[in-house]
Design a protein around this motif. Structure first.
Motif, short mmCIF file in Angstrom:
data_model
loop_
_atom_site.label_atom_id
_atom_site.label_comp_id
_atom_site.label_asym_id
_atom_site.label_seq_id
_atom_site.Cartn_x
_atom_site.Cartn_y
_atom_site.Cartn_z
N TYR A 1 -3.40 11.58 6.72
CA TYR A 1 -2.90 11.54 5.35
C TYR A 1 -3.48 12.78 4.67
CZ TYR A 1 -1.45 6.61 5.81
OH TYR A 1 -0.85 5.43 6.18
N VAL B 1 4.35 14.71 3.78
CA VAL B 1 5.23 13.99 4.70
C VAL B 1 6.21 14.99 5.30
CG1 VAL B 1 5.04 11.79 3.47
CG2 VAL B 1 6.91 13.36 2.91
N GLU C 1 3.91 6.13 -3.22
CA GLU C 1 4.43 5.46 -2.02
C GLU C 1 5.93 5.24 -2.12
OE1 GLU C 1 1.96 2.20 -0.24
OE2 GLU C 1 0.83 2.51 -2.09
N LEU D 1 8.71 5.57 4.50
CA LEU D 1 8.11 6.13 5.72
C LEU D 1 8.50 5.33 6.95
CD1 LEU D 1 4.52 7.01 4.44
CD2 LEU D 1 6.46 8.54 4.77
N HIS E 1 3.75 4.18 9.48
CA HIS E 1 3.16 5.42 8.96
C HIS E 1 2.50 5.24 7.60
CE1 HIS E 1 4.63 8.68 11.77
NE2 HIS E 1 5.03 7.55 12.30
N GLY E 2 3.00 4.33 6.79
CA GLY E 2 2.44 4.16 5.45
C GLY E 2 1.52 2.97 5.31
N LEU F 1 -1.62 3.91 3.27
CA LEU F 1 -1.47 4.88 2.20
C LEU F 1 -1.99 4.32 0.87
CD1 LEU F 1 -0.51 7.73 1.77
CD2 LEU F 1 1.77 6.87 1.33
#
Length: 142
Positions: free
Chosen positions: A10, A23, A120, A125, A129-130, A133
């Motif tokens: 991240y 991203v 977000e 995503l 992947h998230g 976050l």
């Protein structure tokens, strides 16, 4: 069952007093919007892997690793069990968007299109992947 270790990055920057997360989308169908990541190679630590993978995937050379923010096991849709490490890295990158040809193995035909998101909700995503976050955004804002 074989376990494959993956290191996720991240990468954040502060732009106009707002935290942004890097991203990308790639030029292959169905990959979705992702954060940079890669496989931990034999004899490599997850920390070494995240440093190598972030350079290979983004082309950014001035990243600073801040912390490991999470690790877990994840049943990837492909059927492989992944041990995942999520790191927070910071960047002083000023470009808002760019394209990069990743330099890792088997990535010769890929083109990654990078851009920054501020929340977000700015991007859906790819699965997994998230997952952490929200922790990063909460931690950085404190």
């Amino acid at each position: 069952m074989q376990v494959i270790e993956k290191a996720f990055g991240y990468i954040t920057r502060t732009h106009e007093d707002q935290l942004q997360v890097l991203v990308f989308e790639q030029n292959s169908v169905g990959a979705g919007i992702q954060v940079p990541k890669g496989t931990v190679e034999e004899g490599e630590t997850p920390l070494d892997a995240v440093k190598r993978e972030m350079l290979e995937e983004t082309g950014l050379t001035t990243l600073v690793v801040q912390a490991l923010i999470a690790q877990d096991y994840f049943n990837h849709p492909s059927g492989v069990l992944q041990k995942r490490y999520f790191y927070h890295l910071t960047s002083d990158e000023t470009r808002d968007a760019w394209q990069h040809h990743p330099t890792g193995l088997n990535e010769g035909d890929l083109i990654f299109s990078f851009y920054w998101i501020s929340a977000e909700q700015d991007a859906l995503l790819a699965k997994g992947h998230g997952d952490y976050l929200y922790r990063l955004l909460a931690k950085v804002r404190n």
